[in-house]
Design an enzyme around this catalytic site. Sequence first.
Site, PDB file in Angstrom:
ATOM      1  N   ALA A 501       0.855  -1.190   0.000  1.00  0.00           N
ATOM      2  CA  ALA A 501       0.000   0.000   0.000  1.00  0.00           C
ATOM      3  C   ALA A 501       0.884   1.229   0.000  1.00  0.00           C
ATOM      4  CB  ALA A 501      -0.889   0.007   1.232  1.00  0.00           C
ATOM      5  N   THR A 552       6.991   3.925   5.695  1.00  0.00           N
ATOM      6  CA  THR A 552       6.496   5.274   5.408  1.00  0.00           C
ATOM      7  C   THR A 552       6.895   6.200   6.562  1.00  0.00           C
ATOM      8  OG1 THR A 552       4.428   5.190   6.657  1.00  0.00           O
ATOM      9  CG2 THR A 552       4.407   4.169   4.485  1.00  0.00           C
ATOM     10  N   LYS A 576       9.201   6.795  12.960  1.00  0.00           N
ATOM     11  CA  LYS A 576       9.420   7.081  14.392  1.00  0.00           C
ATOM     12  C   LYS A 576       8.159   7.549  15.122  1.00  0.00           C
ATOM     13  CE  LYS A 576      12.939   9.454  12.731  1.00  0.00           C
ATOM     14  NZ  LYS A 576      13.506   8.642  11.683  1.00  0.00           N
ATOM     15  N   VAL A 606      16.202   4.599  14.997  1.00  0.00           N
ATOM     16  CA  VAL A 606      17.385   5.332  15.481  1.00  0.00           C
ATOM     17  C   VAL A 606      18.619   4.730  14.812  1.00  0.00           C
ATOM     18  CG1 VAL A 606      18.764   5.971  17.506  1.00  0.00           C
ATOM     19  CG2 VAL A 606      16.293   5.686  17.739  1.00  0.00           C
ATOM     20  N   GLY A 662      18.553  11.345  -0.229  1.00  0.00           N
ATOM     21  CA  GLY A 662      17.715  10.478   0.619  1.00  0.00           C
ATOM     22  C   GLY A 662      18.112  10.480   2.085  1.00  0.00           C
ATOM     23  N   GLU A 665      14.305  13.488   6.061  1.00  0.00           N
ATOM     24  CA  GLU A 665      12.906  13.096   6.010  1.00  0.00           C
ATOM     25  C   GLU A 665      12.309  13.761   4.767  1.00  0.00           C
ATOM     26  OE1 GLU A 665      10.982  11.242   8.400  1.00  0.00           O
ATOM     27  OE2 GLU A 665      12.968  10.684   9.120  1.00  0.00           O
ATOM     28  N   LYS A 680      14.344  10.652  18.391  1.00  0.00           N
ATOM     29  CA  LYS A 680      15.298   9.546  18.548  1.00  0.00           C
ATOM     30  C   LYS A 680      15.818   9.443  19.975  1.00  0.00           C
ATOM     31  CE  LYS A 680      16.817   9.427  13.742  1.00  0.00           C
ATOM     32  NZ  LYS A 680      17.770   9.972  12.781  1.00  0.00           N
ATOM     33  N   GLY A 795      20.120   7.050   5.321  1.00  0.00           N
ATOM     34  CA  GLY A 795      20.133   6.618   3.922  1.00  0.00           C
ATOM     35  C   GLY A 795      19.138   5.492   3.713  1.00  0.00           C
TER      36      GLY A 795
END
Length: 816
Positions: A501, A552, A576, A606, A662, A665, A680, A795
């Site tokens: 999804a 996601t 997170k 983390v 990448g 966020e 974190k 990454g």
Amino acid sequence: MLVIKFGGSSVASSQNIKKVKVVLSQKKQPFFLVVSAFSGTTDLLQNAAKQALGGTDSYLNTLDALKNRHFLIAKELILLENQADTLIYIQKQFNQLTALCEGVFALGELTDKTLARIMSFGELFSSFIIGHYLCQEALNVEWINSLDYIKAEGNYLEGELNRTETASLIKDLDKTRNYIAPGFIASNSKGEIVLLGRGGSDYSAAIFAGNLNVNGLEIWSDVDGMLDANPKLVKSARTIKELSYKEAFELSHFGAKVLYAPTIRPVMNKGIPIQLKNTFSPEKKGTYIGNKLKQEPQNSVKGISSIAGLSLITVAGIGLAGIKGMAKKVFATLERASVNVVLITQCCSEQNICIGVVDKDKNQAVTALNEAFDSEIRKLLVDKIIAKSNYSVIALVGDNMKMKVGLSGQLFGALGQNGINIIAIAQGASERNISVVIDTKDEKKATNVLHECFFNTVSKKVHLFVAGLGNVGKQFFKIIAEQKATLLAENNLDLRLVGIANSKRMVLDELGIDWDQGGVALAQGTEVGHFSDFVEGMKKMNLRNSIFIDNTASEEVSASYLEILKESISVITCNKIACSSSYEHYKGLKDTAKKFNCFFNYETTVGAALPVIKTIQDLRLSGDKINRIQAVLSGSLNFIFNHYNSSKNTFVEIVKQAKEEGYTEPNPLIDLSGIDVMRKILILAREAGYSLEMDEVVANAFIPENCLHAQNATALFEAIEQSESHFKQLYEDASSTDSKLKVIATFEKGKAWVGLEKVQSSSPFFHLEGKDNIVSIQSRRYPTEPLVIKGAGAGAELTAAGVFADLMLIINKSIN
Ligand SMILES: Nc1ncnc2c1ncn2[C@@H]1O[C@H](COP(=O)(O)OP(=O)(O)O)[C@@H](O)[C@H]1O
Ligand SMILES: N[C@@H](CC(=O)OP(=O)(O)O)C(=O)O
């Protein structure tokens, strides 16, 4: 002589009957052939009777269709010049059958006696047609009517064999000749038709075999023998080479339809072997059932059977305890009511007897028991008796199961790990059978779980549902696509992608989606209104060994974890949000995973693939106490501050580069505002055992106000561009003192804070290159020299690798 029975599927068409002829023509000794009705006929006869009872003349259409099918098969098999006798016989029988149904229609009444008569026609038709065909093919068989040889009394639909009478009628048959007889039907002392129960043609064959004391009984159907699980439920079910009579009885009693359970007794008493064979693959050996078992080392569990449509009736109350004869009364009552008891469990306190019966018997059983225990119920010694339905019983069967220690534990563990609730348990004193009662919705799942658990030569299937096909998601799919073959070959693992999804679409497919084609499948998937549609789909599929993976950064997706865990589906996430939400929610997720025997893994929240969370968890588990954590936790901020050199580039250029590569966020403000690092350190503090909340983490902002309030990534870039002088100043302040800028998160004495700090070359944090993270932990065991974990901590590829590691961790712990 051999007795050979061909079931409905073996005689379903003229082509199939020709295969039957080939099998028979290869026999080197006389045979006694028993046939069932052409497949589906008995059901249709029963339907016709019910339609007539219902007062609609649709029964005439049903009878017409049946007649046409029988005429057609007869005409396809028998040459024109020989057809007359057969066609006249069929027509005459159909006239009688139609008259019976008309009677039901006119009277609006259908007794078991009439229903038995109506249902008996199928075997009469089939045996007559096949008998004539075999004679034409020079097989020289004599048609005899089983009504004249098998005597049964009692229930018209499931009569009880009159052994003595039957034996004296069969004994005069000539064992040097070939016979054919209809299965399933018998007659009582008044000459009325009595059936032997659904699937009863096997029993007819065994009755002839036992009484004629033949060399063997062969039962031919459309499967390769008795399989170690129902092939309609378990695709990888395999043929069992050999079974003792008792094992075969248990498997068939608990639902292996290929053999009707009462078949065993007449042949077992005489030591006559049974061979189960496949009409469509006659070369295959099939299953041997008998006394001469080769003592091959084999699995102690021979097979798994299941029956749906079970009702549980509990007779409970203080009046049952210690009173002799209570159990006897229960069973005598059920026997009088002609109720067949499938399963019994009784607790040691004797205050409770639980009986499993098939659904059709439930009302009869409850009425009979309430009547029998009426006086005890009035005196409140026994509770009013009720039945609960929609259960299935699953049985593990094997003579050698008693030798195997820990088998029940394995059974319960495997079911528990898949969230399958066990309602009742029964283990026979012989320990040849362990049965559990479960909800019918879980029957297929449970059978597959147990099949994988006890017959581990097939690969273990793990069903994966994945949300997110962005940077991390794509890398994750790539890793699995590359590793899939190795995992199968070396670890016997079949990682099956059954759902994907994203925010727009979803696709669910139990048969599996190609890992290389995830994007294509998703593009063709259905549109999603809410993520809950996907969760509903997962629940409905109810697959064993299911794991959900969240790749996601979505709040909506993270809000669904609790519901998913409650289905005993493990959750792996690199998102997170859930772990940094309220402490109560975070704790609730962990507790729910424990309660529902599954896992909640979030190592990649983390430090990407760095083993930070696991290390802290292990320290605590081993009794250590964490005093201080100091860390550079943002690979993206590290990248940004390591690459920013105000004389070479602007701050916004570096932020854009970090996003493109990448590291950030999707919205880099989450990184630059410090929120990501705060989340974190909050997660780490919680792992260290402190019930901290997000608003207790102090953020010492290092970007100007206009950046902090940017609504989206574009606005943020504009704001950063306008604030270049602020960032330049920060950079120059640091480089003038030979320091580097690092965003450092600290947790100490129950407090956590995040801020931009200048670190000198003497600090271990100084030499932190590129996107590296560092976590320095001081604890009771590491009081002065901290335990340091350092390495690339951001990454998409690394995060995906960390998610994969979490996946393997769960598989290794839970899938045996
Ligand atoms: N453990 C099992 N082994 C083999 N077949 C099974 C088992 N459990 C259920 N079955 C079902 O039994 C069917 C064969 O029995 P049945 O339909 O009565 O055959 P027939 O048409 O020959 O009478 C198979 O097609 C299979 O779906
Ligand atoms: N025709 C009967 C008896 C029987 O044994 O059939 P089969 O061999 O196809 O299961 C029934 O459907 O119950």
